[in-house]
Design an enzyme around this catalytic site. Structure first.
Site: not given
Ligand code: PNS
Length: 163
Positions: A17, A41, A94, A132
């Site tokens: 990150h 979660k 990645r 993570s």
């Molecule tokens: O670090 P991560 O867990 O890969 O991040 C994922 C994240 C937080 C970017 C994604 O789950 C997200 O955007 N969640 C918020 C809800 C949302 O907008 N969902 C639709 C995404 S298209």
């Protein structure tokens, strides 16, 4: 003024990150590291703890004039980006395996907010396998993760496990 958000769970924040945050800064004037508050979660760190951890480690990657901020959000990333006045969502890639998931999110976010572009940055090779979830798993089983997460995050993980 170019403002971006870098959304994620950051549970916990890793050197991967931080690498993305470092690389993003020359591209934007301001960037909000946006920590998802996902009540459904089970996380190792609360949303406030994750924000605090990020604030602590940010000075180690400060790179130029881009102003770095940390905030949390619930709900849709696209809504948070719009509310924040951002024009870009930064995500790190990645490996090829990330691409499909990231593409779906980017296309959905673009459908939700056509004015906001997703910007993908490639993580440094040495962090290409760092996630993570993997860090938590290896750490809980007693494996070494130094060099892959900031030392302060590792010591906070140790405190959590001791509880
Ligand atoms: O670090 P991560 O867990 O890969 O991040 C994922 C994240 C937080 C970017 C994604 O789950 C997200 O955007 N969640 C918020 C809800 C949302 O907008 N969902 C639709 C995404 S298209």
């Amino acid at each position: 003024m170019r403002r971006a958000i870098f959304p994620g769970s950051f549970d916990p924040p890793t050197n991967g990150h931080l690498d993305i945050i470092k690389r993003s800064q020359p591209l934007f004037d301001e960037m909000i590291i946006a920590v998802l508050n996902n009540a459904d979660k089970k996380t190792m760190f609360s949303v406030d703890e994750r924000c605090e951890l990020i604030r602590e480690i940010l000075p180690t990657v400060k790179n130029g004039k881009c102003e770095l901020m940390v905030d949390s959000f619930s709900g849709l990333t696209a809504d948070f980006a719009k509310r924040s006045g951002a024009t870009a969502i930064v995500r790190g890639i990645r490996a090829v395996s990330d691409y499909e998931y990231e593409l779906r999110m980017a296309l959905m976010n673009r459908r939700l907010e056509p004015t906001i572009e997703t910007v993908f940055l490639m993580a440094a090779e040495e962090y290409s396998y760092v996630s993570s979830d993997l860090m938590k798993q290896v750490f809980k089983l007693g494996g070494r993760i130094d060099g892959l997460i900031p030392a302060t995050v590792e010591s906070r993980m140790r405190e959590k496990l001791a509880k």
